[in-house]
Motif scaffolding. Sequence first.
Motif, mmCIF file in Angstrom:
data_model
loop_
_atom_site.group_PDB
_atom_site.id
_atom_site.type_symbol
_atom_site.label_atom_id
_atom_site.label_comp_id
_atom_site.label_asym_id
_atom_site.label_seq_id
_atom_site.Cartn_x
_atom_site.Cartn_y
_atom_site.Cartn_z
ATOM 1 N N THR A 39 -6.275 -5.653 0.046
ATOM 2 C CA THR A 39 -4.998 -4.937 0.191
ATOM 3 C C THR A 39 -3.918 -5.797 0.836
ATOM 4 O O THR A 39 -2.816 -5.300 1.118
ATOM 5 N N THR A 86 -4.182 1.495 -7.440
ATOM 6 C CA THR A 86 -3.579 2.059 -6.234
ATOM 7 C C THR A 86 -4.386 3.260 -5.756
ATOM 8 O O THR A 86 -5.103 3.905 -6.530
ATOM 9 N N PHE A 125 -1.335 -1.423 6.082
ATOM 10 C CA PHE A 125 -2.237 -1.326 4.943
ATOM 11 C C PHE A 125 -2.708 -2.710 4.471
ATOM 12 O O PHE A 125 -3.780 -2.821 3.879
ATOM 13 N N ARG A 126 -1.907 -3.732 4.749
ATOM 14 C CA ARG A 126 -2.325 -5.092 4.394
ATOM 15 C C ARG A 126 -3.537 -5.527 5.217
ATOM 16 O O ARG A 126 -4.268 -6.430 4.837
ATOM 17 N N LYS A 177 1.213 7.624 1.153
ATOM 18 C CA LYS A 177 1.880 6.399 0.706
ATOM 19 C C LYS A 177 0.972 5.671 -0.281
ATOM 20 O O LYS A 177 -0.247 5.678 -0.145
ATOM 21 N N GLU A 178 1.616 5.054 -1.270
ATOM 22 C CA GLU A 178 0.843 4.323 -2.269
ATOM 23 C C GLU A 178 0.422 2.974 -1.703
ATOM 24 O O GLU A 178 1.241 2.220 -1.169
ATOM 25 N N VAL A 179 -0.878 2.690 -1.805
ATOM 26 C CA VAL A 179 -1.426 1.410 -1.353
ATOM 27 C C VAL A 179 -1.978 0.670 -2.567
ATOM 28 O O VAL A 179 -2.832 1.193 -3.294
ATOM 29 N N LYS A 180 -1.467 -0.521 -2.769
ATOM 30 C CA LYS A 180 -1.896 -1.324 -3.914
ATOM 31 C C LYS A 180 -3.142 -2.132 -3.560
ATOM 32 O O LYS A 180 -3.253 -2.669 -2.458
ATOM 33 N N GLU A 196 -3.749 6.580 -2.599
ATOM 34 C CA GLU A 196 -2.789 7.144 -1.647
ATOM 35 C C GLU A 196 -3.449 7.286 -0.288
ATOM 36 O O GLU A 196 -4.536 7.853 -0.164
ATOM 37 N N ASN A 227 2.481 -3.847 -0.006
ATOM 38 C CA ASN A 227 1.955 -2.888 0.973
ATOM 39 C C ASN A 227 2.604 -3.043 2.347
ATOM 40 O O ASN A 227 2.995 -4.149 2.747
ATOM 41 N N GLU A 228 2.695 -1.943 3.069
ATOM 42 C CA GLU A 228 3.128 -1.985 4.468
ATOM 43 C C GLU A 228 2.135 -2.795 5.293
ATOM 44 O O GLU A 228 0.965 -2.915 4.944
#
Length: 558
Positions: A127, A94, A136-137, A100-103, A96, A132-133
């Motif tokens: 991503t 991950t 971010f995807r 926000k945390e992004v995987k 940030e 993920n939001e």
Amino acid sequence: MKGMYTSSLKKKVAYFTMEIALDPEIHTYSGGLGVLAGDTLRSFADLEVPAVGVTQLNDEGYTRQELSDEGDQIDSKNEWEPEAYLERIPETTTVEIEDKEVKIGAWKKTVESSHHDHSVPILFLDTDLEENEDQFREITKRLYGGDQRYRLFQEIILGIGGCRILDEIGHEIETYHMNESHSSLLALELLKRHDMEEERVKDLCVFTTHTPEGAGHDRFNYDLVEEVLGDYIPVPKLKELSQEDNLHMTKLALNLSGYINAVSKRHEEVTREMFPDYSIDSITNGVHIPRWVSPSFGELYDEYISGWRKDPYKLKHAGRIPGEELWDAHSEEKSKLIEYVEKNTGIDMNDYIFTIGFARRAAPYKRANLIFHDVERLKQIAKDVGEFQVLFAGKAHPQGEMSKEMIKKVNSRIRDLREDIKMAYLENYNIELGAMMTSGVDLWLNTPERGREACGTSGMKASCNGVPQLSTLDGWWIEGHLEGVTGWKIGLDPEEKSEKADEIDAKDLYETLEEKILPKYYADKKKWIEIMKNSISFNASYYNTHRMVREYFLNAYS
């Protein structure tokens, strides 16, 4: 040679690159930077260098190019299916972004050596995960897409996320090699790991710059950086490392790398002028010879130059190849190209007519239109000296309006001249078409404005197929050019400048075609074949990624 790099490096080289060209169906590249990355990793495998590649997935590609009847570039997604070519790995990490945390997940493809069992894994960061939001995807979808914020997102994923996923997988890294500044944020990640000790980070980092253009270096406003990265690194520290009004990604890499190199001797000079406070070396780029040698030439080399795939330097013995067999191999590749042109454009071209190729990323400074500077002179040469036909190819960046206008102008000239000189602009240039063109034309044309071409490897690909080059003296051609031996130069010497450079260069291009090249091709086949052999023995034997990787090993990695 076997095991030399494996035993000398205690841990791995991690090669970070925003783009990479491995397969025509894997659309993760835009041009020469990605092609070089793919060729480098192939040579890592061949030379048994312990290494891992890190890039982003780009599953919507760069751009798919279509041309309208008027020559306008029409862009669309160039999607491909990762599942068909890559293996999803279980490890994730991950970062940030905007608090926000992004995987980040990853896919893997393994590059195998062409002659033994060593291989190099390449990680494609992704991503597009359900955790993920939506915004971010999208980060790893499109190569060089979006606005400044999107580009900064991508560089966080590549640099910081790439470092972290290597740890999750368990790779022990001795050297972090940044292929251009897109991955510069990895140096900040290392800085945090090593208690902000800059000298320790310099011991770990190698930086290769490919950009002789000031405008080509990524910069991000500090307000944007603070919004996106938060307190990852305090802004005053970033300003200290960047030494600019914006976060200058090249300066960041320069300040945190122990070895820095340009990609040709001329590019070293230009880069030293741009960044005079840094110690900058040069390692001239190369191409992966087994990848770019055409099938017909590969069979010829197998018969007359034993061991060339393992050691491309053996191509220095190209003089032993019988001239007629060399010519027949070239004619076979030329026929394939002409057949492709006719099938895809409907333009009826002739195998027996002298064919010029010009193909590269579309940018105004590369001057694809230089050959049209005096169309009446061009027509006269074709009529009085010898017929010739010309093939163009190259994509513009989807947001590059000046580059798109250049493509449109070239296509307009092609239409204007269709009754006098057969020409075609081939759509959707990629590595498959590049291989076909660099092996199938009779002459490779390159016309960049001096000082603006970092290296330019397309002519190297041509040379390994016996195709000589006609080029302005810039990039690698200053090193590879021997007038009338490996090819020909256009116009002024590298250090000369003139406000009438276009006029001078065009005049010299026409004179060289008229007085040296066309007469030799049509009236002195024996001499032409000798030049083809010289192109192989002088240039292909040296300007390859096997030699280049050895130089990195001796100067940067050890």
